[in-house]
Design an enzyme around this catalytic site. Structure first.
Site, short mmCIF file in Angstrom:
data_model
loop_
_atom_site.label_atom_id
_atom_site.label_comp_id
_atom_site.label_asym_id
_atom_site.label_seq_id
_atom_site.Cartn_x
_atom_site.Cartn_y
_atom_site.Cartn_z
N ASP A 106 36.02 50.01 -33.44
CA ASP A 106 34.69 50.42 -33.87
C ASP A 106 34.85 51.27 -35.12
O ASP A 106 35.58 52.26 -35.11
CB ASP A 106 34.01 51.24 -32.75
N ASP A 208 29.57 50.18 -37.14
CA ASP A 208 28.42 50.91 -36.62
C ASP A 208 27.34 51.07 -37.70
O ASP A 208 27.66 51.50 -38.82
CB ASP A 208 28.92 52.29 -36.16
C1 NOJ Z 1 25.09 52.81 -32.84
C2 NOJ Z 1 25.98 53.01 -31.68
O1 NOJ Z 1 26.12 51.79 -30.99
C3 NOJ Z 1 25.39 54.11 -30.84
O2 NOJ Z 1 26.00 54.25 -29.59
C4 NOJ Z 1 25.46 55.38 -31.63
O3 NOJ Z 1 24.81 56.42 -30.93
C5 NOJ Z 1 24.82 55.24 -33.00
N1 NOJ Z 1 25.12 54.01 -33.65
C6 NOJ Z 1 25.29 56.33 -33.91
O4 NOJ Z 1 26.64 56.16 -34.21
#
Ligand code: NOJ
Length: 576
Positions: A106, A208
């Site tokens: 990630d 992300d």
């Molecule tokens: C998307 C992620 O999947 C989520 O879990 C996270 O809170 C936000 N982006 C911020 O990184």
């Protein structure tokens, strides 16, 4: 694998791959501290191999204060001690590769943690060399934040920094300051950390909120207020910060500088993305990434434009769902590539959300999987989905752990005076913790997840719903997923076939065909507990047929010209 001047030939493996997402905190705990860890993952790789998945997407395991369970990274090159050591990571990676499973990390680089050394430096003074790594604004004349935007996790997107007398931007929590991608040094830092992991042998990245790295409003430095949808409060500003004018440029640069030099698999998370942007990002010639996560189908059970966003519940209209899925199928065909998902660590469990987690749990979990896995795109399975795990209903807000859920409750109930029962009802339906309760491995203590006290309570239904039981039962959801995954590997029509929606106006049945040369795949899914009739369209009636998969026993001679579907029934036929 090391970087080379010569770019390797592109591989399209991901198109016939199935990805399994691991949320490490909740997967398997090896040392009894109640938190899942890397050694725990390594110990459970047989499960993934049996399922037949090709790739793992691992949610963040980097050093982090865990304000948002690791999506707030304080050191991009180190492993969080609660997850293990770098040696544990390398052992896990080698064990995955030994099983032919690739690993996507990630990549969380729209923002860092406020504990990252960059931010610690940046906040000291305006002339600090790291200051411009983040996004700063002067206070308004009365000292107020620069505009009225509300962050994804409540409160203003602007947090005050005393030492410099400025506000900094955080689209999520104040502990997740947004990085300034306009600064070329930030981009170089990101490229370098990506190379660090690729040189270690990882196979790619899930990126992300990647379409937030370029903010639309940065180009002319304007900072408009968001339109008021709720007088007297902050306003949702999320949509105004996605898909900025330099997004494609930043991604192309990342591809040129990093990705082109490795054999990678990439997926970009892209909230608010349109199909046009989807094509731009994933076009095989001109796009930078292999595929994306779009969100349109995830928004269909919330009231559009409502100030409470996802918490404003609305029953799903299957016609809207089909129209949305079909629009993405059609727009990306031959032009790009999509990810197929109903579930991840941010979403409720699909069987509770779109199926029936009571009497028809098994049937509806299989039906949803059939519908999703036979579309065009790369299917994602989120841990526990292959068991048909369900939402959890904690009675008390104190049992929840997710920052988004806890902040929502506090603001809705204590600041806005909303009815606690209604707020809890929406939390039961939509909280991210629905997907974050520990994985059910067995009916033993704590479902075999931990020998200690789990960081979040288990879903009490693990006694009858767990991996041990599922593996032993040939009719389980697990074995059905295994068969669907094997079908994708075996049939090019599932990977490449043209998609055509049947019965667009039907409110209970989702049926479609996929066609490649003379072969047609027919998929029929009943999204209801009723018994609607399905009639095979005349142009398909003369065909030979072979049943590929079904979630109920099927009589081989049955007349498809008029079929009464059973509750949540799903079938797929090959027609020639
Ligand atoms: C998307 C992620 O999947 C989520 O879990 C996270 O809170 C936000 N982006 C911020 O990184």
């Amino acid at each position: 694998m090391t970087a080379s001047a010569q770019a390797p030939a592109p591989r399209r493996d991901w198109q016939r791959s199935v990805v399994y997402q691991i949320y490490p905190r909740s997967f398997c705990d090896s040392n009894g501290d109640g938190i899942g860890d890397l050694k725990g993952i390594t110990s459970r790789l047989d499960h993934l191999q049996q399922l037949g998945v090709d790739v793992v997407w691992l949610s963040p395991v980097y050093s982090s204060p865990q304000d948002d369970n690791g999506y707030d990274i304080s050191d991009y090159r180190a492993i969080a001690p609660e997850f293990g050591s770098m040696a544990d990571f390398e052992e896990m990676l080698a064990a995955m590769h030994a099983r032919g499973i690739r690993l996507m990390m990630d990549l969380v680089v729209n923002h860092s943690s406020d504990e990252h050394a960059w931010f610690q430096e940046a906040r000291k003074s305006r002339d600090n060399p790291c200051h411009d790594y983040y996004i700063w604004r002067e206070p308004g004349p009365d000292g107020a934040p620069p505009n009225n935007w509300e962050a994804a996790f409540q409160g203003s997107v602007w947090a005050w920094n005393e030492a410099t007398g400025e506000y900094y931007l955080h689209m999520f929590s104040p502990r997740q300051p947004d990085l300034n991608w306009e600064n070329p040094r930030v981009r170089q830092e990101v490229h370098a950390l990506m190379r660090f992991w690729l040189d270690k042998g990882v196979d790619g990245f899930r990126m992300d909120v990647i379409n937030m790295i370029s903010k639309p409003w940065r180009a002319d430095s304007s900072l408009p207020d968001a339109p008021a949808v709720r007088e007297g409060f902050l306003q949702p500003g999320f949509a105004l910060s996605c898909n900025g004018p330099r997004l494609l440029e930043f991604l192309a640069e990342m591809r040129r500088e990093v990705l082109d030099h490795y054999d990678t698999i990439t997926v970009g998370e892209a909230p608010m993305a349109t199909t046009r942007q989807g094509v731009q990002i994933t076009n095989p010639q001109s796009g930078a990434l292999d595929m994306l996560f779009q969100f349109e189908h995830m928004d269909l059970d919330s009231q559009p434009g409502h100030p409470d966003g996802k918490w404003a519940l609305k029953p799903l209209d299957l016609r809207e769902f089909k129209a949305t899925m079909s629009r993405w199928q059609d727009a990306l065909a031959g032009q790009g590539w999509n990810s197929l998902y109903l579930s991840n660590h941010d979403q409720p469990r699909p069987v509770s959300r779109f199926g029936d987690d009571g009497a028809y749990r098994v049937a509806s979990a299989k039906m949803l999987a059939t519908c999703l896995h036979l579309l065009q795109g790369t299917p994602y399975v989120y841990q526990g989905e292959e068991l048909g795990m369900t939402n959890v209903r904690f009675e008390s807000i104190d049992d929840y752990r997710d920052i988004e859920t806890l902040n929502r409750y506090r603001v809705a109930v204590h600041e806005r005076g909303q009815d606690p029962a209604q707020v809890m009802a929406a939390i039961h339906a939509k909280s991210r913790d629905n997907a974050r309760t520990p994985m059910h491995w067995s009916a033993g203590p704590n479902a075999g997840f931990t020998g200690g006290r789990p960081w979040i309570a288990l879903n009490p239904n693990f006694h009858e719903l767990n991996a041990e039981q599922a593996l032993a039962d040939p009719d389980s959801v697990f074995h059905y997923y295994r068969r669907l995954i094997a079908l994708r590997h075996a049939h090019p029509v599932i990977v490449h076939g043209r998609y055509d929606l049947l019965l667009p106006g039907h409110t209970e049945i989702y049926a479609y065909t996929r066609s490649l040369a003379h072969e047609h795949l027919l998929v029929v899914c009943n999204f209801s507990a009723q018994t609607p009739r399905f009639a095979l369209p005349p142009e398909l009636q003369a065909s030979e047929r072979r049943l590929l998969i079904a979630n109920y026993p099927v009589d081989a001679g049955e007349d498809l010209r008029s079929l009464s579907l059973r509750p949540y029934e799903a079938r797929a036929y090959l027609l020639n």
